[in-house]
Design a protein around this motif. Sequence first.
Motif, PDB file in Angstrom:
ATOM      1  N   ALA A   1     -45.838 -38.757 -38.421  1.00  0.00           N
ATOM      2  CA  ALA A   1     -46.453 -39.347 -37.230  1.00  0.00           C
ATOM      3  C   ALA A   1     -46.195 -40.844 -37.123  1.00  0.00           C
ATOM      4  CB  ALA A   1     -47.960 -39.079 -37.240  1.00  0.00           C
ATOM      5  N   LEU A   2     -45.805 -41.500 -38.203  1.00  0.00           N
ATOM      6  CA  LEU A   2     -45.459 -42.922 -38.127  1.00  0.00           C
ATOM      7  C   LEU A   2     -44.143 -43.132 -37.393  1.00  0.00           C
ATOM      8  CD1 LEU A   2     -46.362 -43.938 -41.796  1.00  0.00           C
ATOM      9  CD2 LEU A   2     -47.694 -44.424 -39.724  1.00  0.00           C
ATOM     10  N   ARG A   3     -43.339 -42.074 -37.308  1.00  0.00           N
ATOM     11  CA  ARG A   3     -42.061 -42.152 -36.592  1.00  0.00           C
ATOM     12  C   ARG A   3     -42.131 -41.552 -35.195  1.00  0.00           C
ATOM     13  NH1 ARG A   3     -40.275 -45.765 -39.772  1.00  0.00           N
ATOM     14  NH2 ARG A   3     -38.924 -45.248 -41.542  1.00  0.00           N
ATOM     15  N   GLY A   4     -42.936 -40.507 -35.037  1.00  0.00           N
ATOM     16  CA  GLY A   4     -43.015 -39.869 -33.726  1.00  0.00           C
ATOM     17  C   GLY A   4     -43.763 -38.559 -33.770  1.00  0.00           C
ATOM     18  N   ARG A   5     -43.695 -37.824 -32.674  1.00  0.00           N
ATOM     19  CA  ARG A   5     -44.419 -36.570 -32.543  1.00  0.00           C
ATOM     20  C   ARG A   5     -43.533 -35.391 -32.940  1.00  0.00           C
ATOM     21  NH1 ARG A   5     -45.360 -36.432 -26.474  1.00  0.00           N
ATOM     22  NH2 ARG A   5     -43.160 -37.037 -26.654  1.00  0.00           N
ATOM     23  N   ARG A   6     -44.186 -34.261 -33.135  1.00  0.00           N
ATOM     24  CA  ARG A   6     -43.453 -33.048 -33.464  1.00  0.00           C
ATOM     25  C   ARG A   6     -42.441 -32.708 -32.362  1.00  0.00           C
ATOM     26  NH1 ARG A   6     -46.942 -27.852 -35.097  1.00  0.00           N
ATOM     27  NH2 ARG A   6     -47.793 -28.125 -33.001  1.00  0.00           N
ATOM     28  N   ALA A   7     -42.840 -32.881 -31.113  1.00  0.00           N
ATOM     29  CA  ALA A   7     -41.946 -32.560 -29.998  1.00  0.00           C
ATOM     30  C   ALA A   7     -40.689 -33.430 -30.004  1.00  0.00           C
ATOM     31  CB  ALA A   7     -42.694 -32.723 -28.675  1.00  0.00           C
ATOM     32  N   ASP A   8     -40.773 -34.613 -30.600  1.00  0.00           N
ATOM     33  CA  ASP A   8     -39.611 -35.497 -30.648  1.00  0.00           C
ATOM     34  C   ASP A   8     -38.555 -34.998 -31.629  1.00  0.00           C
ATOM     35  OD1 ASP A   8     -40.911 -37.257 -28.872  1.00  0.00           O
ATOM     36  OD2 ASP A   8     -41.906 -38.303 -30.521  1.00  0.00           O
ATOM     37  N   VAL A   9     -38.985 -34.265 -32.655  1.00  0.00           N
ATOM     38  CA  VAL A   9     -38.068 -33.819 -33.698  1.00  0.00           C
ATOM     39  C   VAL A   9     -37.493 -32.440 -33.398  1.00  0.00           C
ATOM     40  CG1 VAL A   9     -37.906 -33.240 -36.164  1.00  0.00           C
ATOM     41  CG2 VAL A   9     -39.196 -35.238 -35.435  1.00  0.00           C
ATOM     42  N   LEU A  10     -38.229 -31.627 -32.663  1.00  0.00           N
ATOM     43  CA  LEU A  10     -37.798 -30.254 -32.406  1.00  0.00           C
ATOM     44  C   LEU A  10     -36.371 -30.136 -31.871  1.00  0.00           C
ATOM     45  CD1 LEU A  10     -40.869 -28.247 -31.040  1.00  0.00           C
ATOM     46  CD2 LEU A  10     -39.266 -27.528 -32.810  1.00  0.00           C
ATOM     47  N   PRO A  11     -35.958 -30.942 -30.892  1.00  0.00           N
ATOM     48  CA  PRO A  11     -34.585 -30.794 -30.397  1.00  0.00           C
ATOM     49  C   PRO A  11     -33.523 -31.021 -31.468  1.00  0.00           C
ATOM     50  CG  PRO A  11     -35.902 -32.075 -28.847  1.00  0.00           C
ATOM     51  CD  PRO A  11     -36.718 -31.931 -30.090  1.00  0.00           C
ATOM     52  N   ALA A  12     -33.783 -31.944 -32.387  1.00  0.00           N
ATOM     53  CA  ALA A  12     -32.805 -32.231 -33.434  1.00  0.00           C
ATOM     54  C   ALA A  12     -32.659 -31.077 -34.414  1.00  0.00           C
ATOM     55  CB  ALA A  12     -33.207 -33.501 -34.186  1.00  0.00           C
ATOM     56  N   LEU A  13     -33.679 -30.228 -34.496  1.00  0.00           N
ATOM     57  CA  LEU A  13     -33.654 -29.099 -35.432  1.00  0.00           C
ATOM     58  C   LEU A  13     -33.473 -27.772 -34.720  1.00  0.00           C
ATOM     59  CD1 LEU A  13     -36.562 -30.185 -37.820  1.00  0.00           C
ATOM     60  CD2 LEU A  13     -34.105 -30.528 -38.120  1.00  0.00           C
ATOM     61  N   ALA A  14     -33.035 -27.824 -33.470  1.00  0.00           N
ATOM     62  CA  ALA A  14     -32.874 -26.592 -32.691  1.00  0.00           C
ATOM     63  C   ALA A  14     -31.881 -25.640 -33.343  1.00  0.00           C
ATOM     64  CB  ALA A  14     -32.431 -26.932 -31.270  1.00  0.00           C
ATOM     65  N   ALA A  15     -30.853 -26.178 -33.978  1.00  0.00           N
ATOM     66  CA  ALA A  15     -29.842 -25.329 -34.613  1.00  0.00           C
ATOM     67  C   ALA A  15     -30.414 -24.528 -35.771  1.00  0.00           C
ATOM     68  CB  ALA A  15     -28.678 -26.188 -35.101  1.00  0.00           C
ATOM     69  N   PHE A  16     -31.551 -24.959 -36.306  1.00  0.00           N
ATOM     70  CA  PHE A  16     -32.170 -24.262 -37.433  1.00  0.00           C
ATOM     71  C   PHE A  16     -33.315 -23.354 -36.992  1.00  0.00           C
ATOM     72  CE2 PHE A  16     -30.744 -28.451 -39.148  1.00  0.00           C
ATOM     73  CZ  PHE A  16     -29.684 -27.964 -39.901  1.00  0.00           C
ATOM     74  N   ASP A  17     -33.513 -23.215 -35.666  1.00  0.00           N
ATOM     75  CA  ASP A  17     -34.569 -22.367 -35.108  1.00  0.00           C
ATOM     76  C   ASP A  17     -35.952 -22.796 -35.584  1.00  0.00           C
ATOM     77  OD1 ASP A  17     -32.767 -20.741 -33.688  1.00  0.00           O
ATOM     78  OD2 ASP A  17     -32.394 -19.514 -35.455  1.00  0.00           O
ATOM     79  N   ALA A  18     -36.161 -24.084 -35.732  1.00  0.00           N
ATOM     80  CA  ALA A  18     -37.471 -24.587 -36.149  1.00  0.00           C
ATOM     81  C   ALA A  18     -38.509 -24.290 -35.072  1.00  0.00           C
ATOM     82  CB  ALA A  18     -37.404 -26.082 -36.412  1.00  0.00           C
TER      83      ALA A  18
END
Length: 433
Positions: free
Chosen positions: A161-178
Amino acid sequence: MTPAARCSAAIEVLTDIVDRRRPAADALKDWGLAHRFAGSGDRAGIASLVYDALRRRSSAAWIMGSDTPRAVLIGALRLQQGLAAASVAALFSGDRFAPPPLTAEEQARLDSGTLNDAPPEVAGDAPAFVLPDLAAALGDDLIPELKALARRAPLDIRVNALRGRRADVLPALAAFDAAPTPHAPQGLRVPIGADGRGPALHVEAEFLDGWYEIQDEGSQLAALLADPRTGETIVDLCAGGGGKTLALAAETGNGARLIATDGDPRRLAPIHERLRRSGAVAEIRTPRGGKARADVLEDLDGTVDRVLVDAPCTGSGTWRRNPDAKWRLRPGSLALRTAEQAQVLDRAARLVRPGGRIVYVTCSLLAAENDAAVDGLLSRWRGRFDVVAAADVLAAGPASLPAAVRTTLHGIQMTPHRTGTDGFYVAVIARRG
């Protein structure tokens, strides 16, 4: 290596574990060093076979009528991976690098062996001496929970959370089906592969930039239930590598004075790099070795608002990840752990101020390490501490959690079957004002 050759290698490793009574990780490492031709995929596949066999060691031996490494692997292929007898026979063909062919008895066992009459310690793949404790803690859920502990663990991460929200990271991990974890608000779950392993998330740019940490959802929830507050002085007394230290810093937005230490200074080694990467702020107090070492927290006695005690324990709640640990567990090691728990709880009791709180956490399902440890603290410090009601503790967590956890005499128990997490226990004890 062919799948059959991997089976032969797994039997070698399992034999080494049994003969030399050593941890699986050490045996696998030595096998890899002695067989440098094996690639990373082969080593991963062999490790998965070994860990699956250890997860189902007792039940596999039961259906096969033998506890040899070969028999356990054969039984685990059926029980854990669901292979049909014909598929197992194809792997045990006796061809080049393959294990010798199945005997008539092995074939018969594969065809007809069942767990219908197996005792609980066999059906649940757990050491017999802890069954009474587990049965008292888990009740009618004993076998379902033990079976869940014998499955492969998921791969969870906590978005920082010091870097951002969960929604901010989800696109970067889309290839892993997070996908979002069921309960933790900053958690993501990444599917594991057929070999039981997940992707190498620790080499991704987002990890290196501190956007997330690899952390089981149960551990994330334990940090949330600690209910850290901005402006507080918080001590993480058994910080180890710093997973919960980082979570506490993120939860308070670096707004608390956070002090991390551990009785074993070697365990603190990773925390410095993790703090740098995540942007978390914490003071690290590393004790020096030797019998005459100074108490690095003495100046804080009686002043701390909140002490997190992530206590050393048997790790029975993490048997999904460390299946060989359950077979190395002995009554003596349990007694050692409970003594250590009493020691760190007493240290926490001296640190906390009147009106402050101790948050006691274990990754154990054993009442001897959980409610009994809290009972011990209350007895030794009679009249000076009260247990905080479970409902009040759960109020600090997500709204979905109360329906998923099991409440105990003094705390909250998360479990693989009920919560979908590792087994974590959380109790909060308040010092009277």
